[in-house]
Design an enzyme around this catalytic site. Structure first.
Site, PDB file in Angstrom:
ATOM      1  N   LEU A  42       4.861 -14.286  -1.791  1.00 13.41           N
ATOM      2  CA  LEU A  42       4.555 -13.860  -0.145  1.00 13.41           C
ATOM      3  C   LEU A  42       5.378 -12.945   0.352  1.00 13.41           C
ATOM      4  CD1 LEU A  42       2.910 -17.250   1.052  1.00 13.41           C
ATOM      5  CD2 LEU A  42       1.734 -15.212   0.012  1.00 13.41           C
ATOM      6  N   HIS A  46       1.625 -10.063   3.533  1.00 15.55           N
ATOM      7  CA  HIS A  46       0.774 -11.578   3.630  1.00 15.55           C
ATOM      8  C   HIS A  46       1.099 -11.929   5.057  1.00 15.55           C
ATOM      9  CE1 HIS A  46       1.421 -11.465  -0.882  1.00 15.55           C
ATOM     10  NE2 HIS A  46       0.245 -11.766  -0.839  1.00 15.55           N
ATOM     11  N   SER A 194       3.903  -5.062  -2.001  1.00 13.94           N
ATOM     12  CA  SER A 194       3.113  -5.608  -3.172  1.00 13.94           C
ATOM     13  C   SER A 194       4.207  -6.891  -3.840  1.00 13.94           C
ATOM     14  CB  SER A 194       2.535  -4.720  -4.316  1.00 13.94           C
ATOM     15  OG  SER A 194       2.343  -5.498  -5.279  1.00 13.94           O
ATOM     16  N   SER A 195       3.601  -8.007  -4.276  1.00  8.90           N
ATOM     17  CA  SER A 195       4.270  -8.999  -5.079  1.00  8.90           C
ATOM     18  C   SER A 195       4.801  -8.210  -6.308  1.00  8.90           C
ATOM     19  CB  SER A 195       3.449 -10.237  -5.307  1.00  8.90           C
ATOM     20  OG  SER A 195       2.942 -10.653  -4.359  1.00  8.90           O
TER      21      SER A 195
HETATM   22  P1  AMP Z   1      -2.343 -10.969  -3.369  1.00  4.70           P
HETATM   23  O1  AMP Z   1      -1.570 -12.172  -3.151  1.00  4.70           O
HETATM   24  O2  AMP Z   1      -1.671  -9.735  -3.785  1.00  4.70           O
HETATM   25  O3  AMP Z   1      -3.661 -11.374  -4.114  1.00  4.70           O
HETATM   26  O4  AMP Z   1      -2.817 -10.524  -1.869  1.00  4.70           O
HETATM   27  C1  AMP Z   1      -3.571 -11.468  -1.105  1.00  4.70           C
HETATM   28  C2  AMP Z   1      -3.848 -10.803   0.187  1.00  4.70           C
HETATM   29  O5  AMP Z   1      -3.031 -10.056   0.913  1.00  4.70           O
HETATM   30  C3  AMP Z   1      -4.970  -9.744  -0.506  1.00  4.70           C
HETATM   31  O6  AMP Z   1      -6.321  -9.544   0.514  1.00  4.70           O
HETATM   32  C4  AMP Z   1      -4.413  -8.338  -0.633  1.00  4.70           C
HETATM   33  O7  AMP Z   1      -5.085  -7.246  -0.210  1.00  4.70           O
HETATM   34  C5  AMP Z   1      -3.306  -8.584   0.997  1.00  4.70           C
HETATM   35  N1  AMP Z   1      -2.105  -7.675   0.759  1.00  4.70           N
HETATM   36  C6  AMP Z   1      -1.278  -7.634  -0.471  1.00  4.70           C
HETATM   37  N2  AMP Z   1      -0.391  -6.614  -0.035  1.00  4.70           N
HETATM   38  C7  AMP Z   1      -0.761  -6.332   1.248  1.00  4.70           C
HETATM   39  C8  AMP Z   1      -0.270  -5.244   2.063  1.00  4.70           C
HETATM   40  N3  AMP Z   1       1.015  -4.374   1.563  1.00  4.70           N
HETATM   41  N4  AMP Z   1      -0.918  -4.801   3.306  1.00  4.70           N
HETATM   42  C9  AMP Z   1      -1.988  -5.380   3.420  1.00  4.70           C
HETATM   43  N5  AMP Z   1      -2.386  -6.443   2.796  1.00  4.70           N
HETATM   44  C10 AMP Z   1      -2.031  -7.029   1.457  1.00  4.70           C
END
Ligand code: AMP
Length: 292
Positions: A42, A46, A194-195
């Site tokens: 996270l 997130h 981003s992760s």
């Molecule tokens: P993930 O853990 O990458 O699957 O992301 C989980 C949620 O967080 C998804 O709805 C993504 O679109 C959102 N998310 C990830 N990175 C961002 C970001 N930089 N800005 C906004 N939402 C994000």
């Protein structure tokens, strides 16, 4: 008989539920429930989703699950960053009530025979580059919605095609949940948080900044129409293809925001300029919405 209590990872922090039974016990109270589905590792992006959830709900649930169904055989499922203790600590800071962190065996006790077909919209852009990806995404989102039964679920605009497909699934299958979109959070240098950014070396990260630069250039050309938007963004990406290390473009597309079909020359309304590229071994995506 005393019910076992779900394990609490941080004193005063969220309950950590590892099974549907633990989740049900944690969610037995009344009130508005909001779900934030994540794959963990996270970060600030997130957090912004959790804050939107917190504003709307009495109970905020964050799911942390690296979903094998949405990864291709040559993708980064095995090396995807996982740190539940750090994730739970971040959730505690954001006042999250429940972290749902099931194992793969808990979510998929047997091979998944019935899945949610994302349809033609799931075969474009990300879906063309990652066959089966959106079927995996929609299947796990449907399972999480059924397990948590939230009133609201929050998704990030960072994954623009994903949230558009989740909205379609909810509309087309009459799923009783409100979908809330969160704006993209960017690091100070412009890179979308981003992760996967942890995979980037310093030099790769510098090259990767071309993605957000290209999107900005595209948006600034909006007055010239769809072709001008695409040309402006391509000019930046063409330059970055020769950088060291190079930005290897997967796709750049200007699409209708609701259907993800290419925006025609006379397109009017909301469009999304979406990009995917590889820098070193890391695949990055980004997008910007452009009113035309
Ligand atoms: P993930 O853990 O990458 O699957 O992301 C989980 C949620 O967080 C998804 O709805 C993504 O679109 C959102 N998310 C990830 N990175 C961002 C970001 N930089 N800005 C906004 N939402 C994000």
């Amino acid at each position: 008989m005393t019910e076992p209590t779900p394990q609490t990872a941080t004193a005063g922090g969220p309950l950590v539920a590892r099974t549907p039974e633990e989740l049900r016990r944690a969610l037995s109270g009344p009130g508005h429930v909001a779900l934030v589905p994540t794959m963990g590792a996270l970060h600030g992006g997130h957090r912004s989703l959790m804050r939107l959830a917190r504003e709307r709900a009495d109970t905020v649930v964050v799911s942390v699950f690296v979903n094998p169904l949405q990864f291709g055989p040559d993708e980064d499922f095995d090396r995807y960053p996982r740190d539940l203790a750090a994730d739970t600590a971040l959730c505690a800071e954001e006042g999250v009530d429940v972290v749902f962190a099931p194992s793969v065996a808990t979510m998929y006790p047997a091979p998944q025979m019935v899945t949610v077909d994302a349809g033609p919209m799931g075969e474009r852009l990300e879906g063309a580059s990652r066959p089966g990806h959106f079927t995996g995404v929609l299947t796990v989102v449907a399972k999480l919605l059924n397990l948590v039964r939230p009133d609201t679920a929050v998704f990030g605009e960072k994954d623009a095609q994903q949230i558009a497909l989740v909205r379609r699934m909810v509309a087309d299958l009459d799923v009783p949940v409100e979908i809330v979109g969160a704006p993209i959070l960017r690091d100070p240098d412009g890179l979308a948080s981003s992760s996967r950014n942890v995979y980037l070396s310093d030099a790769e990260r510098r090259s990767a900044l071309a993605l957000s630069r290209a999107l900005r250039a595209g948006r600034e050309a909006a007055a010239g129409g769809p072709d001008a938007v695409r040309a402006a963004a391509h000019a930046v990406l063409d330059g970055a293809a020769g950088a060291a290390p190079p930005v290897v473009l997967d796709y750049l597309a200007l699409v209708d925001a609701a259907t993800f079909t290419e925006a025609a020359p006379g397109h009017r309304g909301d469009a999304v300029l979406a990009v995917a590229a590889r820098v070193g071994s890391t695949r990055l995506i980004d997008n910007v919405s452009i009113p035309l």
